[in-house]
Design an enzyme around this catalytic site. Structure first.
Site, mmCIF file in Angstrom:
data_model
loop_
_atom_site.group_PDB
_atom_site.id
_atom_site.type_symbol
_atom_site.label_atom_id
_atom_site.label_comp_id
_atom_site.label_asym_id
_atom_site.label_seq_id
_atom_site.Cartn_x
_atom_site.Cartn_y
_atom_site.Cartn_z
ATOM 1 N N ASN A 112 0.830 -1.207 0.000
ATOM 2 C CA ASN A 112 0.000 0.000 0.000
ATOM 3 C C ASN A 112 0.866 1.260 0.000
ATOM 4 O O ASN A 112 0.570 2.226 -0.701
ATOM 5 C CB ASN A 112 -0.924 0.021 1.220
ATOM 6 C CG ASN A 112 -2.080 -0.952 1.071
ATOM 7 O OD1 ASN A 112 -2.410 -1.361 -0.040
ATOM 8 N ND2 ASN A 112 -2.675 -1.325 2.180
ATOM 9 N N LYS B 46 5.924 5.016 13.064
ATOM 10 C CA LYS B 46 4.567 5.554 13.078
ATOM 11 C C LYS B 46 3.567 4.611 13.748
ATOM 12 O O LYS B 46 2.843 3.874 13.101
ATOM 13 C CB LYS B 46 4.068 5.863 11.657
ATOM 14 C CG LYS B 46 2.793 6.684 11.678
ATOM 15 C CD LYS B 46 1.751 6.238 10.669
ATOM 16 C CE LYS B 46 0.913 5.071 11.053
ATOM 17 N NZ LYS B 46 0.008 5.163 12.168
ATOM 18 N N GLU C 136 -1.319 1.475 19.413
ATOM 19 C CA GLU C 136 -0.080 0.700 19.303
ATOM 20 C C GLU C 136 0.996 1.256 20.248
ATOM 21 O O GLU C 136 1.740 0.498 20.865
ATOM 22 C CB GLU C 136 0.423 0.732 17.853
ATOM 23 C CG GLU C 136 -0.441 -0.110 16.910
ATOM 24 C CD GLU C 136 -0.294 0.251 15.424
ATOM 25 O OE1 GLU C 136 -0.888 -0.467 14.599
ATOM 26 O OE2 GLU C 136 0.394 1.240 15.092
ATOM 27 N N GLY D 35 -6.016 8.885 14.494
ATOM 28 C CA GLY D 35 -7.221 8.769 13.666
ATOM 29 C C GLY D 35 -7.879 10.122 13.459
ATOM 30 O O GLY D 35 -7.221 11.088 13.064
ATOM 31 N N ASP E 207 -1.350 3.830 6.069
ATOM 32 C CA ASP E 207 -0.383 3.613 4.981
ATOM 33 C C ASP E 207 -0.208 4.877 4.142
ATOM 34 O O ASP E 207 0.896 5.206 3.708
ATOM 35 C CB ASP E 207 -0.844 2.468 4.071
ATOM 36 C CG ASP E 207 -0.812 1.124 4.784
ATOM 37 O OD1 ASP E 207 0.074 0.920 5.629
ATOM 38 O OD2 ASP E 207 -1.678 0.280 4.483
HETATM 39 N N1 ATP Z 1 -11.532 10.744 10.347
HETATM 40 C C1 ATP Z 1 -10.417 11.326 9.910
HETATM 41 N N2 ATP Z 1 -10.435 12.601 9.475
HETATM 42 C C2 ATP Z 1 -9.318 13.203 9.017
HETATM 43 N N3 ATP Z 1 -8.106 12.604 8.975
HETATM 44 C C3 ATP Z 1 -8.024 11.339 9.407
HETATM 45 C C4 ATP Z 1 -9.163 10.619 9.885
HETATM 46 N N4 ATP Z 1 -8.767 9.363 10.225
HETATM 47 C C5 ATP Z 1 -7.450 9.316 9.961
HETATM 48 N N5 ATP Z 1 -7.002 10.493 9.474
HETATM 49 C C6 ATP Z 1 -5.635 10.849 9.097
HETATM 50 O O1 ATP Z 1 -4.881 9.683 8.825
HETATM 51 C C7 ATP Z 1 -3.843 9.528 9.803
HETATM 52 C C8 ATP Z 1 -3.662 8.074 10.124
HETATM 53 O O2 ATP Z 1 -4.884 7.566 10.612
HETATM 54 P P1 ATP Z 1 -4.933 6.507 11.801
HETATM 55 O O3 ATP Z 1 -4.396 7.086 13.051
HETATM 56 O O4 ATP Z 1 -6.336 5.992 11.830
HETATM 57 O O5 ATP Z 1 -3.916 5.417 11.278
HETATM 58 P P2 ATP Z 1 -3.849 3.874 11.612
HETATM 59 O O6 ATP Z 1 -4.521 3.625 12.933
HETATM 60 O O7 ATP Z 1 -2.447 3.462 11.440
HETATM 61 O O8 ATP Z 1 -4.750 3.303 10.466
HETATM 62 P P3 ATP Z 1 -4.659 1.909 9.691
HETATM 63 O O9 ATP Z 1 -5.925 1.214 10.114
HETATM 64 O O10 ATP Z 1 -4.679 2.306 8.264
HETATM 65 O O11 ATP Z 1 -3.413 1.212 10.159
HETATM 66 C C9 ATP Z 1 -4.294 10.389 10.990
HETATM 67 O O12 ATP Z 1 -3.200 10.818 11.766
HETATM 68 C C10 ATP Z 1 -4.971 11.541 10.262
HETATM 69 O O13 ATP Z 1 -3.982 12.411 9.762
HETATM 70 MG MG MG Z 2 -1.664 1.521 11.192
#
Ligand code: ATP
Ligand code: MG
Length: 315
Positions: free
Chosen positions: A48, A189, A194, A229, A259
């Protein structure tokens, strides 16, 4: 074309997948759930990230483990992309992940198989290839396949750091804990969950930056970006902490936000931007990913528009 030395990015996908997504009116037990609008994409963390880098107009190298007929399908799916692929043959087949969007509730059901059992002998050539690579950035994303030791990312990070390369990691659980305890990474990241699992305690949002910065000072990583998120993200470096709220966008599917965030950051860094700018670009890529439906990652125009919009707001 101008001949100049481009910053090279290498993406690692040790547990890739074929991601199949579809829709159903209602997901039910016992009865058949009829699905429609099936789409399939090459998937798994490292793949990805590579796909998003291509979407952003870049190119990269990609190393992935590939076995079985599903491995051949995955290779065929990747072929049209401007990516330099290097596959490492394994015995077990590449996994197939399945997601169903239930249209009556707007809920998503995701089935993610554990994937192949990989032997140490099958993994050994990956270490050799990473050691031989001259990529400036080596990005490892995703879970480790079964059979592979939890310190695999630690070993890979050490190989990259030893020759002055920059290792970027997005993983979870024991492989993340090992890497955060014992390696020298450029950027890691974790999501908030996590990072909390690694620390063994919950963090209030205003505790995240200081906790991540304290961890940076142990030498594990130069930068830790903790993503929250819909609450944005926090970047901790030795001398600064940057907190960004999420960009306000219509939420369609959070799939691929992490990703896209990683790919956005690395792509911006590879273009020579400072870490803070890269962090803002990653934020735009993450937000762009939530705007797109289903397993679609992000669109370049959305990323650039969101980045520019936020920059003009002076955030
Ligand atoms: N609802 C949202 N609105 C705006 N930006 C978002 C939203 N959700 C995620 N993002 C953006 O994407 C980034 C990464 O999202 P997230 O923290 O959900 O990653 P993750 O938990 O690693 O997700 P993944 O399930 O893809 O591994 C966030 O820091 C934010 O910048
Ligand atoms: Mg993730």
């Amino acid at each position: 074309m101008v001949a100049h030395s481009m910053t090279k990015i290498l993406c690692l996908a040790l547990n890739p997948a074929i991601d199949i997504s579809s829709e159903a009116e209602v997901v039910r037990h016992t009865h058949k759930t009829r699905t429609y609008n099936q789409q399939q994409f090459p998937g798994g963390g490292g793949i990805n990230v590579a796909r998003v880098i291509v979407t952003l107009g870049g190119t990269c190298e990609l190393m992935f483990l590939s076995g079985g007929a599903t491995g051949e399908l995955l290779e065929a799916m990747l072929k049209p992309l401007p990516i330099m692929e290097q596959t490492f043959r394994i015995h077990d087949p590449v996994r197939v992940a399945f997601a169903v969007h239930e249209t009556s509730t707007n809920l998503e059901y995701r089935f993610v198989p554990e994937g192949p059992l990989v032997t140490e002998a099958e993994l050994e050539p990956v270490f050799d290839a990473v050691a031989a690579s001259d990529a400036d950035y080596v990005v490892a994303s995703g879970s480790l396949p079964r059979g592979v030791p939890d310190d695999t990312y630690v070993r890979l990070a050490d190989l990259v750091a030893a020759r002055g390369g920059r290792f970027v990691l997005d993983t979870s659980g024991a492989p993340l804990s090992q890497a955060l305890s014992r390696s020298r990474m450029f950027l890691v990241k974790p999501s908030l969950g996590e990072f909390e699992a690694f620390l063994g305690r919950k963090l209030a949002h205003d505790e995240v930056g200081p906790a991540a910065q304290a961890h940076v000072r142990t030498g594990a990583a130069e930068h830790i970006a903790v993503t929250l998120g819909g609450d944005g993200a926090i970047l901790a470096s030795a001398d600064e902490i940057i907190r960004l709220p999420a960009i306000n966008v219509p939420v369609n599917s959070a799939t691929g936000a992490g990703d896209s965030f990683v790919a956005g950051m690395v792509w911006s860094l590879a273009k020579g931007n400072a870490i803070g700018d890269a962090f803002r670009f990653g934020q735009a890529a993450g937000a762009a990913a939530v705007m797109t439906p289903g397993t679609e990652l992000c669109r370049q125009t959305d990323v650039v528009d969101l980045y520019e919009r936020e920059r003009q707001k002076g955030s």
